[in-house]
Design a protein around this motif. Structure first.
Motif, PDB file in Angstrom:
ATOM      1  N   VAL A 184      -6.956 -20.908  -1.739  1.00  0.00           N
ATOM      2  CA  VAL A 184      -6.293 -20.781  -0.441  1.00  0.00           C
ATOM      3  C   VAL A 184      -5.968 -19.314  -0.152  1.00  0.00           C
ATOM      4  O   VAL A 184      -5.405 -18.619  -1.005  1.00  0.00           O
ATOM      5  CB  VAL A 184      -5.006 -21.627  -0.406  1.00  0.00           C
ATOM      6  N   ALA A 185      -6.324 -18.842   1.027  1.00  0.00           N
ATOM      7  CA  ALA A 185      -5.949 -17.506   1.479  1.00  0.00           C
ATOM      8  C   ALA A 185      -4.535 -17.549   2.056  1.00  0.00           C
ATOM      9  O   ALA A 185      -4.179 -18.495   2.759  1.00  0.00           O
ATOM     10  CB  ALA A 185      -6.926 -17.013   2.543  1.00  0.00           C
ATOM     11  N   VAL A 186      -3.745 -16.527   1.740  1.00  0.00           N
ATOM     12  CA  VAL A 186      -2.351 -16.481   2.200  1.00  0.00           C
ATOM     13  C   VAL A 186      -2.126 -15.187   2.977  1.00  0.00           C
ATOM     14  O   VAL A 186      -2.241 -14.084   2.429  1.00  0.00           O
ATOM     15  CB  VAL A 186      -1.372 -16.575   1.017  1.00  0.00           C
ATOM     16  N   LEU A 187      -1.821 -15.332   4.257  1.00  0.00           N
ATOM     17  CA  LEU A 187      -1.514 -14.205   5.127  1.00  0.00           C
ATOM     18  C   LEU A 187      -0.007 -14.166   5.345  1.00  0.00           C
ATOM     19  O   LEU A 187       0.573 -15.109   5.873  1.00  0.00           O
ATOM     20  CB  LEU A 187      -2.244 -14.379   6.466  1.00  0.00           C
ATOM     21  N   ARG A 188       0.604 -13.079   4.900  1.00  0.00           N
ATOM     22  CA  ARG A 188       2.043 -12.878   5.090  1.00  0.00           C
ATOM     23  C   ARG A 188       2.239 -11.618   5.932  1.00  0.00           C
ATOM     24  O   ARG A 188       1.495 -10.654   5.790  1.00  0.00           O
ATOM     25  CB  ARG A 188       2.756 -12.691   3.751  1.00  0.00           C
ATOM     26  N   PHE A 189       3.251 -11.625   6.783  1.00  0.00           N
ATOM     27  CA  PHE A 189       3.532 -10.426   7.575  1.00  0.00           C
ATOM     28  C   PHE A 189       4.993 -10.449   7.996  1.00  0.00           C
ATOM     29  O   PHE A 189       5.638 -11.500   8.029  1.00  0.00           O
ATOM     30  CB  PHE A 189       2.607 -10.338   8.792  1.00  0.00           C
ATOM     31  N   ASN A 190       5.496  -9.265   8.309  1.00  0.00           N
ATOM     32  CA  ASN A 190       6.846  -9.124   8.849  1.00  0.00           C
ATOM     33  C   ASN A 190       6.787  -9.186  10.362  1.00  0.00           C
ATOM     34  O   ASN A 190       6.038  -8.424  10.994  1.00  0.00           O
ATOM     35  CB  ASN A 190       7.460  -7.781   8.430  1.00  0.00           C
ATOM     36  N   THR A 191       7.556 -10.088  10.957  1.00  0.00           N
ATOM     37  CA  THR A 191       7.662 -10.099  12.409  1.00  0.00           C
ATOM     38  C   THR A 191       8.339  -8.818  12.880  1.00  0.00           C
ATOM     39  O   THR A 191       8.905  -8.047  12.088  1.00  0.00           O
ATOM     40  CB  THR A 191       8.441 -11.319  12.907  1.00  0.00           C
ATOM     41  N   ARG A 192       8.307  -8.582  14.159  1.00  0.00           N
ATOM     42  CA  ARG A 192       8.791  -7.328  14.745  1.00  0.00           C
ATOM     43  C   ARG A 192      10.195  -6.970  14.281  1.00  0.00           C
ATOM     44  O   ARG A 192      11.108  -7.799  14.255  1.00  0.00           O
ATOM     45  CB  ARG A 192       8.715  -7.384  16.274  1.00  0.00           C
ATOM     46  N   GLY A 193      10.328  -5.720  13.842  1.00  0.00           N
ATOM     47  CA  GLY A 193      11.615  -5.204  13.400  1.00  0.00           C
ATOM     48  C   GLY A 193      12.019  -5.596  12.003  1.00  0.00           C
ATOM     49  O   GLY A 193      13.102  -5.208  11.546  1.00  0.00           O
ATOM     50  N   THR A 194      11.169  -6.328  11.285  1.00  0.00           N
ATOM     51  CA  THR A 194      11.524  -6.842   9.962  1.00  0.00           C
ATOM     52  C   THR A 194      11.010  -5.900   8.877  1.00  0.00           C
ATOM     53  O   THR A 194       9.891  -5.379   8.961  1.00  0.00           O
ATOM     54  CB  THR A 194      10.953  -8.251   9.763  1.00  0.00           C
ATOM     55  N   HIS A 195      11.835  -5.723   7.819  1.00  0.00           N
ATOM     56  CA  HIS A 195      11.525  -4.779   6.734  1.00  0.00           C
ATOM     57  C   HIS A 195      11.364  -5.513   5.409  1.00  0.00           C
ATOM     58  O   HIS A 195      12.072  -6.483   5.122  1.00  0.00           O
ATOM     59  CB  HIS A 195      12.647  -3.753   6.595  1.00  0.00           C
ATOM     60  N   SER A 196      10.436  -5.041   4.596  1.00  0.00           N
ATOM     61  CA  SER A 196      10.279  -5.493   3.211  1.00  0.00           C
ATOM     62  C   SER A 196       9.688  -4.344   2.417  1.00  0.00           C
ATOM     63  O   SER A 196       9.481  -3.242   2.948  1.00  0.00           O
ATOM     64  CB  SER A 196       9.349  -6.716   3.143  1.00  0.00           C
ATOM     65  N   LEU A 197       9.369  -4.584   1.136  1.00  0.00           N
ATOM     66  CA  LEU A 197       8.738  -3.546   0.328  1.00  0.00           C
ATOM     67  C   LEU A 197       7.411  -3.089   0.923  1.00  0.00           C
ATOM     68  O   LEU A 197       6.976  -1.963   0.711  1.00  0.00           O
ATOM     69  CB  LEU A 197       8.504  -4.053  -1.099  1.00  0.00           C
ATOM     70  N   ARG A 198       6.758  -3.958   1.670  1.00  0.00           N
ATOM     71  CA  ARG A 198       5.491  -3.596   2.311  1.00  0.00           C
ATOM     72  C   ARG A 198       5.707  -2.560   3.399  1.00  0.00           C
ATOM     73  O   ARG A 198       4.811  -1.778   3.722  1.00  0.00           O
ATOM     74  CB  ARG A 198       4.842  -4.875   2.888  1.00  0.00           C
ATOM     75  N   GLY A 199       6.888  -2.532   3.996  1.00  0.00           N
ATOM     76  CA  GLY A 199       7.175  -1.615   5.085  1.00  0.00           C
ATOM     77  C   GLY A 199       7.904  -2.329   6.212  1.00  0.00           C
ATOM     78  O   GLY A 199       8.336  -3.474   6.071  1.00  0.00           O
ATOM     79  N   THR A 200       8.030  -1.659   7.344  1.00  0.00           N
ATOM     80  CA  THR A 200       8.763  -2.187   8.485  1.00  0.00           C
ATOM     81  C   THR A 200       7.834  -2.358   9.677  1.00  0.00           C
ATOM     82  O   THR A 200       7.120  -1.430  10.057  1.00  0.00           O
ATOM     83  CB  THR A 200       9.924  -1.257   8.876  1.00  0.00           C
ATOM     84  N   SER A 201       7.846  -3.539  10.258  1.00  0.00           N
ATOM     85  CA  SER A 201       7.067  -3.774  11.475  1.00  0.00           C
ATOM     86  C   SER A 201       7.768  -3.132  12.665  1.00  0.00           C
ATOM     87  O   SER A 201       8.998  -3.099  12.742  1.00  0.00           O
ATOM     88  CB  SER A 201       6.900  -5.275  11.721  1.00  0.00           C
TER      89      SER A 201
END
Length: 265
Positions: free
Chosen positions: A89-106
């Motif tokens: 299974v492919a898993v696409l994760r992303f931060n919605t607008r204005g949301t921050h995580s270790l990946r960065g901030t949208s």
């Protein structure tokens, strides 16, 4: 610094190891950016099986960012760690607008689920453009509101097979949205914790009766955040059962792994 998924260090165990919260199984992982119709750049990660066909694609919509929800919320993080290897299974994760995580901030700011419509549409469009097959929305808490409000109408409806909801509060999503799902005929699976803070199984059954094709499962002992490996594993089993032909198996997905693995910090 932006987290690089290529930084995981994999080792080969001498014997099968138990799959724990921090266990990372092999996958092709890449940091991605998604651009919305209103010009926001959203950051995320795509995890694909190392080899073989992609059996399904999960487009994950995270819990409320003003209360700690983001692309790394633990069920989604575990899905990305495990499902490419265990179920193709492919898993696409992303931060919605204005949301921050270790990946960065949208880019942008939280818009109470209104502007986030563009985020959902952009994530689905990204999956389509990448040729990812058998696409499903998976919403958790606030993410269920986005799935319900925007998943059964165009341009999303024709690009996804259905949706799976984890702990739906039904705060922003209304009966109008439920009736849109009913009219779409698309599959809808609803996982409701016994001890949910917002909507428990009995009331959920009444509300979702507006969607004849909805499959509602009350999960004994679980709470809104699905804390505990037992409950996270149950969620992943149910998701794989819904979105893949093979399913998770009679005993659920494997709880041990004999191949290379890494440990997340």
């Amino acid at each position: 610094m932006t987290f690089d998924p290529a930084s995981f260090v994999f080792t080969q165990p001498g014997a099968p190891v138990a799959i724990r919260a921090s266990t990372v199984l092999p996958a092709r992982r890449e940091n991605i950016e998604i651009t919305t119709e209103d010009g926001k750049v959203l950051v995320g990660e795509l995890a694909l099986p190392e080899s073989g066909e992609i059996t399904a694609t999960l487009i994950t919509l995270h819990p409320l960012p003003t209360h700690g929800g983001f692309m790394d919320s633990h069920v989604y993080r575990k899905a990305s760690y495990r499902l490419p290897a265990l179920a193709g299974v492919a898993v696409l994760r992303f931060n919605t607008r204005g949301t921050h995580s270790l990946r960065g901030t949208s880019q942008g700011s939280f818009e109470e689920g209104i502007g986030e419509r563009y985020d959902v549409e952009a994530a689905v469009r990204f999956a389509v453009d990448r040729g990812l097959p058998n696409r499903w929305l998976v919403g958790w808490s606030f993410g269920t509101e986005l799935a319900l409000m925007y998943g059964a109408v165009e341009p999303v409806a024709s690009a996804v097979e259905g949706a799976i909801l984890l702990s739906p509060p039904l705060h922003r999503a209304t009966d109008v949205h439920l009736k849109e799902w009913a009219a779409s005929g698309k599959p809808l699976t609803v996982l409701v914790p016994e001890h949910d803070d917002f909507l428990q199984p009995a009331e959920a059954a009444e509300r979702f009766s507006l969607v004849p094709q909805a499959r509602l499962l009350g999960v004994d002992g679980a709470k809104h955040l699905w804390v505990g490996e037992k409950y996270a594993a149950r969620v992943l089993d149910e998701i794989v059962d819904d979105v893949t032909e093979a399913g998770a198996g009679a005993d659920g997905l494997p709880r041990e792994w004999a191949g290379p693995f890494a440990t997340a910090a």
